[in-house]
Design a protein around this motif. Structure first.
Motif, PDB file in Angstrom:
ATOM      1  N   VAL A   9      -2.610  23.338  -8.398  1.00 46.23           N
ATOM      2  CA  VAL A   9      -4.039  23.633  -8.597  1.00 46.23           C
ATOM      3  C   VAL A   9      -4.374  25.063  -8.158  1.00 46.23           C
ATOM      4  CG1 VAL A   9      -6.383  22.975  -7.985  1.00 46.23           C
ATOM      5  CG2 VAL A   9      -4.691  21.202  -8.461  1.00 46.23           C
TER       6      VAL A   9
ATOM      7  N   THR B 188      -4.547  27.993 -11.202  1.00 42.05           N
ATOM      8  CA  THR B 188      -5.921  28.485 -11.359  1.00 42.05           C
ATOM      9  C   THR B 188      -5.961  30.001 -11.163  1.00 42.05           C
ATOM     10  OG1 THR B 188      -6.804  26.384 -10.593  1.00 42.05           O
ATOM     11  CG2 THR B 188      -8.268  28.273 -10.425  1.00 42.05           C
TER      12      THR B 188
ATOM     13  N   MET C  80     -14.108  33.228  -1.028  1.00 37.63           N
ATOM     14  CA  MET C  80     -13.348  32.148  -0.363  1.00 37.63           C
ATOM     15  C   MET C  80     -11.880  32.569  -0.230  1.00 37.63           C
ATOM     16  SD  MET C  80     -15.062  28.890  -2.368  1.00 37.63           S
ATOM     17  CE  MET C  80     -14.681  27.494  -1.320  1.00 37.63           C
TER      18      MET C  80
ATOM     19  N   VAL D  62      -7.094  28.656  -3.185  1.00 32.50           N
ATOM     20  CA  VAL D  62      -7.083  29.520  -4.379  1.00 32.50           C
ATOM     21  C   VAL D  62      -7.145  30.986  -3.948  1.00 32.50           C
ATOM     22  CG1 VAL D  62      -8.261  30.143  -6.522  1.00 32.50           C
ATOM     23  CG2 VAL D  62      -8.205  27.764  -5.808  1.00 32.50           C
TER      24      VAL D  62
ATOM     25  N   ALA E 289     -14.495  36.070   3.733  1.00 32.84           N
ATOM     26  CA  ALA E 289     -14.056  34.950   4.581  1.00 32.84           C
ATOM     27  C   ALA E 289     -14.731  35.104   5.926  1.00 32.84           C
ATOM     28  CB  ALA E 289     -12.544  34.981   4.770  1.00 32.84           C
TER      29      ALA E 289
ATOM     30  N   LYS F  72     -10.838  34.581  10.242  1.00 36.01           N
ATOM     31  CA  LYS F  72      -9.721  34.453   9.293  1.00 36.01           C
ATOM     32  C   LYS F  72      -9.255  35.808   8.755  1.00 36.01           C
ATOM     33  CE  LYS F  72     -11.426  29.882   7.985  1.00 36.01           C
ATOM     34  NZ  LYS F  72     -11.979  29.023   6.948  1.00 36.01           N
TER      35      LYS F  72
ATOM     36  N   ARG G 123     -20.556  35.826   6.222  1.00 39.08           N
ATOM     37  CA  ARG G 123     -21.536  35.066   7.009  1.00 39.08           C
ATOM     38  C   ARG G 123     -22.503  35.991   7.739  1.00 39.08           C
ATOM     39  NH1 ARG G 123     -19.450  29.496   9.012  1.00 39.08           N
ATOM     40  NH2 ARG G 123     -17.583  29.196   7.751  1.00 39.08           N
TER      41      ARG G 123
ATOM     42  N   LEU H 131     -18.351  30.089  -6.339  1.00 37.86           N
ATOM     43  CA  LEU H 131     -19.510  29.695  -5.541  1.00 37.86           C
ATOM     44  C   LEU H 131     -20.672  29.177  -6.369  1.00 37.86           C
ATOM     45  CD1 LEU H 131     -19.384  32.748  -3.107  1.00 37.86           C
ATOM     46  CD2 LEU H 131     -18.743  30.396  -2.570  1.00 37.86           C
TER      47      LEU H 131
ATOM     48  N   GLY I  59     -16.178  27.701 -10.189  1.00 38.38           N
ATOM     49  CA  GLY I  59     -16.535  26.663  -9.224  1.00 38.38           C
ATOM     50  C   GLY I  59     -17.988  26.744  -8.825  1.00 38.38           C
ATOM     51  N   ALA I  60     -18.416  25.751  -8.060  1.00 39.25           N
ATOM     52  CA  ALA I  60     -19.799  25.694  -7.594  1.00 39.25           C
ATOM     53  C   ALA I  60     -19.804  25.191  -6.157  1.00 39.25           C
ATOM     54  CB  ALA I  60     -20.606  24.776  -8.496  1.00 39.25           C
TER      55      ALA I  60
ATOM     56  N   PHE J 276     -13.540  29.137 -16.222  1.00 41.39           N
ATOM     57  CA  PHE J 276     -12.210  28.529 -16.142  1.00 41.39           C
ATOM     58  C   PHE J 276     -12.283  27.175 -15.451  1.00 41.39           C
ATOM     59  CE2 PHE J 276      -8.276  27.464 -14.061  1.00 41.39           C
ATOM     60  CZ  PHE J 276      -7.359  27.661 -15.082  1.00 41.39           C
TER      61      PHE J 276
ATOM     62  N   MET K 184     -11.608  20.747   5.697  1.00 43.59           N
ATOM     63  CA  MET K 184     -12.022  21.565   4.559  1.00 43.59           C
ATOM     64  C   MET K 184     -13.552  21.685   4.500  1.00 43.59           C
ATOM     65  SD  MET K 184     -10.675  21.154   0.686  1.00 43.59           S
ATOM     66  CE  MET K 184      -9.079  21.908   0.652  1.00 43.59           C
TER      67      MET K 184
ATOM     68  N   ARG L  40     -14.992  24.065   6.880  1.00 41.82           N
ATOM     69  CA  ARG L  40     -14.500  25.433   6.632  1.00 41.82           C
ATOM     70  C   ARG L  40     -13.550  25.922   7.711  1.00 41.82           C
ATOM     71  NH1 ARG L  40     -19.769  28.527   4.029  1.00 41.82           N
ATOM     72  NH2 ARG L  40     -20.589  26.702   2.959  1.00 41.82           N
TER      73      ARG L  40
ATOM     74  N   ASN M  33     -10.137  25.423   7.400  1.00 41.26           N
ATOM     75  CA  ASN M  33      -8.793  25.657   6.866  1.00 41.26           C
ATOM     76  C   ASN M  33      -8.550  27.106   6.469  1.00 41.26           C
ATOM     77  OD1 ASN M  33     -10.654  25.072   4.623  1.00 41.26           O
ATOM     78  ND2 ASN M  33      -8.859  25.255   3.323  1.00 41.26           N
TER      79      ASN M  33
ATOM     80  N   GLY N   7      -5.855  28.379   3.893  1.00 43.88           N
ATOM     81  CA  GLY N   7      -4.817  27.938   2.959  1.00 43.88           C
ATOM     82  C   GLY N   7      -4.916  26.456   2.678  1.00 43.88           C
TER      83      GLY N   7
HETATM   84  N1  NAP Z   1     -12.122  25.580 -11.978  1.00 38.72           N
HETATM   85  C1  NAP Z   1     -10.961  25.210 -11.485  1.00 38.72           C
HETATM   86  O1  NAP Z   1     -10.058  24.851 -12.229  1.00 38.72           O
HETATM   87  C2  NAP Z   1     -10.747  25.251 -10.006  1.00 38.72           C
HETATM   88  C3  NAP Z   1      -9.480  24.967  -9.464  1.00 38.72           C
HETATM   89  C4  NAP Z   1      -9.311  25.040  -8.085  1.00 38.72           C
HETATM   90  C5  NAP Z   1     -10.383  25.373  -7.264  1.00 38.72           C
HETATM   91  N2  NAP Z   1     -11.589  25.625  -7.827  1.00 38.72           N
HETATM   92  C6  NAP Z   1     -12.740  26.001  -6.985  1.00 38.72           C
HETATM   93  O2  NAP Z   1     -12.335  27.058  -6.158  1.00 38.72           O
HETATM   94  C7  NAP Z   1     -13.023  26.996  -4.938  1.00 38.72           C
HETATM   95  C8  NAP Z   1     -12.034  27.103  -3.820  1.00 38.72           C
HETATM   96  O3  NAP Z   1     -11.208  25.971  -3.806  1.00 38.72           O
HETATM   97  P1  NAP Z   1     -10.060  25.876  -2.709  1.00 38.72           P
HETATM   98  O4  NAP Z   1      -9.336  24.607  -2.987  1.00 38.72           O
HETATM   99  O5  NAP Z   1      -9.331  27.132  -2.618  1.00 38.72           O
HETATM  100  O6  NAP Z   1     -10.965  25.715  -1.425  1.00 38.72           O
HETATM  101  P2  NAP Z   1     -10.549  25.656   0.044  1.00 38.72           P
HETATM  102  O7  NAP Z   1      -9.120  25.871   0.289  1.00 38.72           O
HETATM  103  O8  NAP Z   1     -11.183  24.445   0.533  1.00 38.72           O
HETATM  104  O9  NAP Z   1     -11.356  26.887   0.676  1.00 38.72           O
HETATM  105  C9  NAP Z   1     -12.391  26.625   1.471  1.00 38.72           C
HETATM  106  C10 NAP Z   1     -12.687  27.869   2.304  1.00 38.72           C
HETATM  107  O10 NAP Z   1     -13.584  28.701   1.586  1.00 38.72           O
HETATM  108  C11 NAP Z   1     -14.598  29.208   2.438  1.00 38.72           C
HETATM  109  N3  NAP Z   1     -15.923  29.017   1.883  1.00 38.72           N
HETATM  110  C12 NAP Z   1     -16.727  30.005   1.481  1.00 38.72           C
HETATM  111  N4  NAP Z   1     -17.840  29.551   0.961  1.00 38.72           N
HETATM  112  C13 NAP Z   1     -17.775  28.220   0.988  1.00 38.72           C
HETATM  113  C14 NAP Z   1     -18.651  27.201   0.584  1.00 38.72           C
HETATM  114  N5  NAP Z   1     -19.826  27.457  -0.001  1.00 38.72           N
HETATM  115  N6  NAP Z   1     -18.262  25.944   0.775  1.00 38.72           N
HETATM  116  C15 NAP Z   1     -17.077  25.668   1.347  1.00 38.72           C
HETATM  117  N7  NAP Z   1     -16.195  26.603   1.755  1.00 38.72           N
HETATM  118  C16 NAP Z   1     -16.552  27.872   1.584  1.00 38.72           C
HETATM  119  C17 NAP Z   1     -14.384  28.555   3.795  1.00 38.72           C
HETATM  120  O11 NAP Z   1     -13.771  29.532   4.604  1.00 38.72           O
HETATM  121  P3  NAP Z   1     -14.638  30.560   5.443  1.00 38.72           P
HETATM  122  O12 NAP Z   1     -14.338  30.253   6.870  1.00 38.72           O
HETATM  123  O13 NAP Z   1     -14.140  31.863   5.038  1.00 38.72           O
HETATM  124  O14 NAP Z   1     -16.069  30.331   5.137  1.00 38.72           O
HETATM  125  C18 NAP Z   1     -13.411  27.419   3.550  1.00 38.72           C
HETATM  126  O15 NAP Z   1     -12.514  27.220   4.624  1.00 38.72           O
HETATM  127  C19 NAP Z   1     -13.865  25.732  -4.982  1.00 38.72           C
HETATM  128  O16 NAP Z   1     -15.156  26.050  -5.430  1.00 38.72           O
HETATM  129  C20 NAP Z   1     -13.175  24.916  -6.046  1.00 38.72           C
HETATM  130  O17 NAP Z   1     -14.023  23.982  -6.669  1.00 38.72           O
HETATM  131  C21 NAP Z   1     -11.798  25.557  -9.171  1.00 38.72           C
END
Ligand code: NAP
Length: 428
Positions: free
Chosen positions: A170, A174, A195, A200, A220, A224, A240, A263, A285-286, A325, A372, A375, A377, A379
Motif C-alpha cells: 500500500v 501508492t 504526513m 506513505v 511532520a 519526528k 503543528r 489531507l 486522501g482525506a 489517486f 496511528m 499520531r 507512529n 513509518g
Molecule cells: N489513495 C490511496 O490509494 C492511498 C493509499 C495509502 C494511503 N493513503 C492516504 O495517505 C495518508 C497517509 O497514510 P499512511 O498510511 O501513510 O498514514 P500513517 O502512516 O498513519 O501516517 C500518519 C502520520 O501522519 C501524520 N498526520 C498528519 N496529519 C494527520 C492527520 N490529519 N491525521 C492523522 N495523521 C496525520 C501523523 O504524524 P505527525 O506526528 O507528523 O502529525 C501520523 O503519525 C492517509 O490519508 C491515507 O488515507 C491513500
C-alpha cells in the motif's frame, strides 16, 4: 475474543473460501480442484483473524479464532499462511465507516500481508508451496490463512523479512505510482510530502531519493524531524506550530513542482496554491476527516465545505495539473505487477527499505490502531497473526537466588518461632 465463529460473514474472498471448505481432508479437496497443497494440512485449519463487527471505536475490531476445513482453490488462486500484515490509515477510516471500497461489517479488514504459500490452484505456474510472498487483497488480509488471486502475490527477495514484505504494497505502490506514473518526477524537481513521517510519507521520500537533485519538503511533528531528515527530507516543517505554506515560500518563493495531498479540505486548496506553473497536485486522501476514535460529522462537514473546486478553465489559465489517486480502485493487474517489479528491484539494490514503526500481535490490535490515531507512529505499523507468547519469567541471577533462599530461611525460622511461642502460651 470469540472462537469457532465460522458463521460470521467476512469479505468476499474469505466468504468464498469458507463456502468452499469441505470436511474431507485438504489434500482431497486440493486434488478435486486440481490444486496442490502441503500434506501437513490434512486437518481442519485453526485460523485467527480480526473481524470488524460494526462501525465505531476500537472495540469494534475483535479477534476471533475459527476452525476452517480445507479450501478448494479456484484456478489462479493461492492459499497463503499470513505471517505479517499492514495496518493502514484506510482501516482507521474503514472502522468509522468512511472507506467506500470496504464491504460492510462483519468483515475482515486488511489490504496487504506477507507469508508462505500453503497451496496453489490450477494454472498457477510461477509459484509453488513454500514460496515466501507479498500478498494483496481489497480486504480480508488480517487473518492467518487467506485465499488470494495469484496475480496479487509477489515473490519476496530472500533478505526481506515478512514485516518488510507486509509494509511494501500500500505505501510503496501508492508513492511510486503517484510520483512516477502521475506526477512524472524528474531530476531537479521539488516535492511537498504531507504526513512525511507516515508510511506513505517515508516511502515517497525514499523514492524521491532515487532521482537526482530532488528537494523534499516534508510536514511532520517536530519530534519526528530527525528521523525524516535522515530518511531524505531536505526541509522538515512542523505543521503543528508553523504555517507550512509560509515556511516553503521562505525557502522557495516560487513554490514547489509536486504536492502529494493526503489531507483534503482546506489543505488541498493551500497545496494547489503552492504549485509552480507546470506543477502537479496529486490528491490521494482525506486524513483531515479522521479526528478521534469515532466518526466526526463536524470534521466531515468541514472537509466537504472547504474542498477545492475548480473549473477546467481555471486550471488552464494557471498552468497546473491535478490528479486523483486511489489504489483501492485500480483493477488493472499489470499496473500493480509493473510497479511492484520496479519496487522489488529498488529494494534489492538497497535504495528503498520499509521503516517499521512497531509490530503488534492480533490481540494487541487496539494498541496498533491507537498508535496511528494518536499520531505516534513513524513509518509502518504491522500486525502479526501469531499469538503473543506469554513472557517467560526472567531467570533469576545467582545473587537474587541467594537473597531469595536467605529470605525463605528467615521466614521459615520466624514461623517456627511464632508456632513455638503459641504452643508455649497454650501450655502456660
Ligand atoms: N489513495 C490511496 O490509494 C492511498 C493509499 C495509502 C494511503 N493513503 C492516504 O495517505 C495518508 C497517509 O497514510 P499512511 O498510511 O501513510 O498514514 P500513517 O502512516 O498513519 O501516517 C500518519 C502520520 O501522519 C501524520 N498526520 C498528519 N496529519 C494527520 C492527520 N490529519 N491525521 C492523522 N495523521 C496525520 C501523523 O504524524 P505527525 O506526528 O507528523 O502529525 C501520523 O503519525 C492517509 O490519508 C491515507 O488515507 C491513500
Amino acid at each position: 475474543m470469540s472462537s469457532e465463529e465460522t458463521h460470521i460473514k467476512a469479505e468476499p474472498v474469505q466468504e468464498k473460501m469458507q463456502e468452499k471448505m469441505q470436511d474431507e481432508g485438504p489434500a482431497a479437496a486440493a486434488q478435486a480442484s486440481g490444486s496442490s497443497g502441503s500434506a501437513a494440512r490434512e486437518k481442519a485449519l485453526s485460523c485467527r483473524s480480526l473481524l470488524l463487527t460494526g462501525y465505531g471505536g476500537y472495540d469494534k475490531v475483535k479477534l476471533q479464532v475459527k476452525t476452517l476445513s480445507p479450501p478448494q482453490l479456484q484456478a489462479g488462486e493461492v492459499l497463503v499462511r499470513v505471517k505479517a500484515c499492514g495496518l493502514n490509515f484506510a482501516e482507521l477510516m474503514g472502522r468509522q465507516g468512511l472507506y467506500d471500497p470496504l464491504p460492510p461489517p462483519p468483515v475482515t479488514m486488511g489490504m496487504e500481508g506477507a507469508g508462505i504459500i500453503e497451496a496453489v490452484g490450477k494454472d498457477v505456474e510461477d509459484k509453488k508451496v513454500g514460496d515466501r510472498v507479498i500478498a494483496m487483497s481489497r480486504s480480508g488480509m488480517w487473518q492467518e490463512f487467506v485465499v488470494v488471486s495469484n496475480e496479487r502475490t509477489f515473490l519476496m527477495p530472500d533478505q526481506m523479512s515478512f514485516e518488510e514484505g507486509a509494509a511494501i504494497p500500500v505505501n510503496y505502490l501508492t508513492a511510486y505510482m503517484m510520483l512516477f506514473d502521475m506526477a512524472n518526477l524528474k531530476p531537479g524537481k521539488s516535492v511537498l510530502i504531507h504526513m512525511a513521517a507516515g508510511g506513505v510519507g517515508i516511502a515517497a521520500t525514499q523514492l524521491c531519493r532515487t532521482v537526482p537533485d530532488v528537494t523534499v519538503f516534508g510536514t511532520a511533528s517536530a519530534a519526528k524531524h530527525e528521523t525524516i531528515s535522515q530518511g531524505g527530507v531536505t526541509h522538515p516543517i512542523d505543521y503543528r506550530t508553523k504555517d507550512y505554506a509560509e515556511e516553503i515560500h521562505k525557502i522557495s518563493p516560487k513554490g514547489v513542482d509536486i504536492v502529494l495531498d493526503p489531507l483534503g479540505g482546506s489543505d488541498t486548496q493551500k497545496s494547489f496554491n503552492l504549485l509552480k506553473p507546470m506543477g502537479s497536485l496529486i490528491v490521494f486522501g482525506a486524513a483531515n476527516c479522521v479526528t478521534g476514535q469515532k466518526r466526526s460529522l463536524l470534521a466531515l462537514a468541514k472537509i466537504w465545505y472547504n474542498q477545492l473546486s475548480l473549473s477546467a478553465l481555471k486550471l488552464m489559465t494557471t498552468n497546473k495539473a491535478i490528479g486523483g489517486f486511489h489504489l483501492g480502485y485500480i483493477t488493472d493487474e499489470q499496473l500493480f505487477s509493473g510497479a511492484m517489479a520496479k519496487l522489488l528491484e529498488l529494494y534489492n539494490q538497497g535504495k528503498i527499505k520499509p521503516h517499521i514503526d512497531s509490530c503488534h500481535h492480533f490481540e494487541e490490535v487496539v494498541n496498533a490502531m491507537r498508535r496511528m490515531h494518536e499520531r505516534q507512529n513513524i513509518g509502518k505499523v504491522i500486525l502479526l497473526p501469531e499469538p503473543k507468547k506469554e513472557e517467560k519469567e526472567k531467570p533469576k541471577s545467582k545473587a537474587e537466588l541467594g537473597e531469595h533462599a536467605e529470605k525463605t530461611e528467615t521466614a521459615a525460622n520466624n514461623k517456627k518461632e511464632k508456632v513455638a511461642q503459641e504452643v508455649k502460651a497454650e501450655n502456660d
